[in-house]
Design a protein around this motif. Structure first.
Motif, PDB file in Angstrom:
ATOM      1  N   ARG A  70       0.832  -1.218   0.000  1.00 24.47           N
ATOM      2  CA  ARG A  70       0.000   0.000   0.000  1.00 24.47           C
ATOM      3  C   ARG A  70       0.864   1.265   0.000  1.00 24.47           C
ATOM      4  N   ARG A  72       1.810   3.479  -2.224  1.00 20.69           N
ATOM      5  CA  ARG A  72       1.360   4.724  -2.849  1.00 20.69           C
ATOM      6  C   ARG A  72       0.290   5.421  -2.020  1.00 20.69           C
ATOM      7  N   VAL A  73      -0.604   4.650  -1.419  1.00 21.98           N
ATOM      8  CA  VAL A  73      -1.654   5.248  -0.588  1.00 21.98           C
ATOM      9  C   VAL A  73      -1.031   5.912   0.639  1.00 21.98           C
ATOM     10  N   ILE A  74      -0.143   5.197   1.298  1.00 18.74           N
ATOM     11  CA  ILE A  74       0.521   5.733   2.493  1.00 18.74           C
ATOM     12  C   ILE A  74       1.358   6.955   2.123  1.00 18.74           C
ATOM     13  N   TRP A  75       2.133   6.825   1.041  1.00 18.05           N
ATOM     14  CA  TRP A  75       2.985   7.928   0.617  1.00 18.05           C
ATOM     15  C   TRP A  75       2.166   9.169   0.261  1.00 18.05           C
ATOM     16  N   THR A  76       1.062   8.966  -0.423  1.00 21.55           N
ATOM     17  CA  THR A  76       0.231  10.105  -0.819  1.00 21.55           C
ATOM     18  C   THR A  76      -0.307  10.837   0.404  1.00 21.55           C
ATOM     19  N   ALA A  77      -0.727  10.098   1.415  1.00 16.62           N
ATOM     20  CA  ALA A  77      -1.218  10.726   2.646  1.00 16.62           C
ATOM     21  C   ALA A  77      -0.098  11.511   3.331  1.00 16.62           C
ATOM     22  N   ILE A  78       1.087  10.927   3.398  1.00 15.23           N
ATOM     23  CA  ILE A  78       2.228  11.623   4.017  1.00 15.23           C
ATOM     24  C   ILE A  78       2.599  12.858   3.197  1.00 15.23           C
ATOM     25  N   ALA A  80       0.770  14.643   1.166  1.00 13.24           N
ATOM     26  CA  ALA A  80      -0.259  15.688   1.303  1.00 13.24           C
ATOM     27  C   ALA A  80      -0.123  16.407   2.643  1.00 13.24           C
ATOM     28  N   ALA A  81       0.148  15.650   3.707  1.00 11.93           N
ATOM     29  CA  ALA A  81       0.330  16.256   5.026  1.00 11.93           C
ATOM     30  C   ALA A  81       1.560  17.163   5.042  1.00 11.93           C
ATOM     31  N   ARG A 118       3.297   9.714  -7.453  1.00  7.92           N
ATOM     32  CA  ARG A 118       2.233   8.774  -7.092  1.00  7.92           C
ATOM     33  C   ARG A 118       1.795   7.954  -8.296  1.00  7.92           C
TER      34      ARG A 118
END
Length: 122
Positions: A70, A72-78, A80-81, A118
Motif C-alpha cells: 500500500r 502509494r496510498v501511504i505515501w500520498t497521505a504523508i 499531502a500532510a 504517485r
C-alpha cells in the motif's frame, strides 16, 4: 531518463515559472525571514529547495514500496500532510506579494511531485 527524475525536473520547472512570473515580470521583491534577518529568494534557492523536496519524496516512496503493497496510498497521505505543513513556510515571506508567491511555489512543487511520483511505479 527515469520518469521519477523527470517528475522532479517538471516540479523545478513549475516553481521557476512561478518565480519568473512574480519576480522579473511582476516585480515582486521575493524575500523571507530567517532566524536573524531576511534573505532574498532567487532562482538558485528555488531549484535547490524543489530538488531536495522531490528527492526526499522519491526516497520515501521507494522505501515504502519495499515495505508495503500500500506504498502509494501511504505515501500520498504523508506527502499531502507535508504539503499542508509546508504552507506555514510562506508566512515568513516579507509582505503579502512574497507570501503569495512562496505559497504558489509550494503548491506548484507539491502538486507536480505528488501527482507525478504517485502515478508511477518503480
Amino acid at each position: 531518463m527515469n520518469r521519477r527524475l523527470l517528475t522532479i525536473a517538471a516540479a523545478v520547472a513549475a516553481t521557476l515559472v512561478v518565480w519568473l512570473a512574480a519576480v522579473p515580470i511582476l516585480g515582486v521583491e521575493l524575500a523571507a525571514r530567517t532566524g536573524g534577518g531576511t534573505i532574498e529568494v532567487g532562482p538558485g534557492a528555488v531549484v535547490i529547495a524543489t530538488v531536495v523536496a522531490g528527492l526526499a519524496g522519491w526516497a520515501l516512496l521507494a522505501l515504502l514500496e519495499r515495505l508495503t503493497p500500500r506504498a502509494r496510498v501511504i505515501w500520498t497521505a504523508i506527502a499531502a500532510a507535508v504539503l499542508v505543513l509546508s504552507m506555514l513556510g510562506p508566512l515568513g515571506g516579507i509582505g503579502a506579494a512574497s507570501q503569495l508567491t512562496l505559497a504558489l511555489m509550494h503548491l506548484a512543487a507539491g502538486a507536480v511531485i505528488i501527482a507525478g511520483l504517485r502515478g508511477q511505479k518503480a
